[in-house]
Enzyme design. Sequence first.
Site, PDB file in Angstrom:
ATOM      1  N   ASN A 103      31.188   2.464  39.829  1.00  0.00           N
ATOM      2  CA  ASN A 103      31.343   3.047  38.271  1.00  0.00           C
ATOM      3  C   ASN A 103      30.955   1.180  37.639  1.00  0.00           C
ATOM      4  OD1 ASN A 103      31.177   3.328  36.002  1.00  0.00           O
ATOM      5  ND2 ASN A 103      33.680   4.129  35.569  1.00  0.00           N
ATOM      6  N   LYS A 150      30.056  -0.010  34.636  1.00  0.00           N
ATOM      7  CA  LYS A 150      31.450   0.349  33.561  1.00  0.00           C
ATOM      8  C   LYS A 150      30.266  -0.371  32.983  1.00  0.00           C
ATOM      9  CE  LYS A 150      35.552   0.578  35.685  1.00  0.00           C
ATOM     10  NZ  LYS A 150      37.024   0.567  34.407  1.00  0.00           N
ATOM     11  N   HIS A 201      35.498  10.278  32.863  1.00  0.00           N
ATOM     12  CA  HIS A 201      36.283   9.094  32.816  1.00  0.00           C
ATOM     13  C   HIS A 201      37.032   8.862  32.069  1.00  0.00           C
ATOM     14  CE1 HIS A 201      37.100   4.666  33.922  1.00  0.00           C
ATOM     15  NE2 HIS A 201      36.328   5.410  35.228  1.00  0.00           N
ATOM     16  N   GLU A 261      37.753   6.306  30.041  1.00  0.00           N
ATOM     17  CA  GLU A 261      37.703   5.577  29.416  1.00  0.00           C
ATOM     18  C   GLU A 261      36.715   6.063  28.242  1.00  0.00           C
ATOM     19  OE1 GLU A 261      35.486   2.409  31.560  1.00  0.00           O
ATOM     20  OE2 GLU A 261      38.104   1.840  32.639  1.00  0.00           O
ATOM     21  N   GLU A 305      41.130  10.285  39.302  1.00  0.00           N
ATOM     22  CA  GLU A 305      41.850   8.854  38.678  1.00  0.00           C
ATOM     23  C   GLU A 305      42.933   8.691  37.971  1.00  0.00           C
ATOM     24  OE1 GLU A 305      37.723   6.372  38.756  1.00  0.00           O
ATOM     25  OE2 GLU A 305      37.923   7.545  36.590  1.00  0.00           O
ATOM     26  N   GLY A 343      41.320  -0.306  36.505  1.00  0.00           N
ATOM     27  CA  GLY A 343      41.537  -1.669  36.268  1.00  0.00           C
ATOM     28  C   GLY A 343      42.702  -2.674  36.206  1.00  0.00           C
ATOM     29  N   SER A 357      41.449   1.047  41.319  1.00  0.00           N
ATOM     30  CA  SER A 357      41.508  -0.485  41.928  1.00  0.00           C
ATOM     31  C   SER A 357      41.597  -0.011  43.411  1.00  0.00           C
ATOM     32  CB  SER A 357      43.380  -0.568  41.476  1.00  0.00           C
ATOM     33  OG  SER A 357      43.764  -1.194  40.526  1.00  0.00           O
TER      34      SER A 357
HETATM   35  C1  PEP Z   1      36.442   3.324  37.595  1.00  0.00           C
HETATM   36  O1  PEP Z   1      36.467   2.374  36.518  1.00  0.00           O
HETATM   37  O2  PEP Z   1      36.089   4.589  37.537  1.00  0.00           O
HETATM   38  C2  PEP Z   1      37.837   2.657  38.935  1.00  0.00           C
HETATM   39  C3  PEP Z   1      38.342   3.620  39.419  1.00  0.00           C
HETATM   40  O3  PEP Z   1      38.141   1.310  38.402  1.00  0.00           O
HETATM   41  P1  PEP Z   1      38.385   0.449  38.662  1.00  0.00           P
HETATM   42  O4  PEP Z   1      38.256   0.335  40.517  1.00  0.00           O
HETATM   43  O5  PEP Z   1      38.356  -1.197  38.695  1.00  0.00           O
HETATM   44  O6  PEP Z   1      40.427   0.532  39.330  1.00  0.00           O
END
Ligand code: PEP
Length: 253
Positions: A12, A14, A98, A100, A170, A176, A215
């Site tokens: 992803n 982003k 997601h 976000e 998630e 992040g 992460s």
């Molecule tokens: C994500 O944006 O779906 C995600 C898991 O980000 P990160 O791997 O940076 O935590």
Amino acid sequence: MNPYRTPLVAGNWKLNGSLAANAALLAEIVKGAPSFGRAQAAVCVPFPYLAQVQAALAATPIAWGAQNVSDQASGAFTGEVSCDMLREFGCRYVIVGHSERRAIYGEGDGAVAAKAKAAIAAGLCPIVCVGETLAERESGVTADVVRRQLAAVIDAVGAQGIAKSVIAYEPVWAIGTGKTATPDQAQEVHALIRTQVADADAGVARGVQVLYGGSVKAGNARDLFAQSDIDGGLIGGASLVAADFLAICAAAS
Ligand code: PEP
């Protein structure tokens, strides 16, 4: 990881990228693809880069997709992008729900379910994200939150729709932040997700890919992917660094 299901690692990106940076990243990923073994890989990119990834990846085993989509097909919806438009650019996947999008843009369970339904109807595979915040985990309602988010999608698309989807667990507190759920914490929720799908259709539950996101790095991917109900990862930050993304894909192979 379960031998019955094909592992999937989806990046992803982003709100990141530039034509030049993407070209370099994609070239490295394509070069490293033979190390993925049986794992599938995909990148979910900002809309303006879909033509670029289509051109770069069309002749490779790597799939691509978007990070959001409208539930509407066409019309007076300024700023929106439809599922058919994504299909025209060869997208296989689209991320919906997601955290976000839920937190910053106010997308609720109903909106996420409507997007998943529209994606499936258009022949896209939605990557449906679910997960709890830190406050929700600390107050002991993780299972309730994930169950509610997933139920909205199952109600909208049915078990047969889930068979055409990917689910991504998630935990919001791990996205992040550098804090990863332990393999046991992640497996516990993945098992709940699979049980919930099994309540709708046991066969679908056995086949659906459930990814972990939050992460994931080259150093922790193998232990997470070793869990029986974790079928790969949805990767944010590490998907922007070719060596890291390749190592995570290799860990899923
Ligand atoms: C994500 O944006 O779906 C995600 C898991 O980000 P990160 O791997 O940076 O935590």
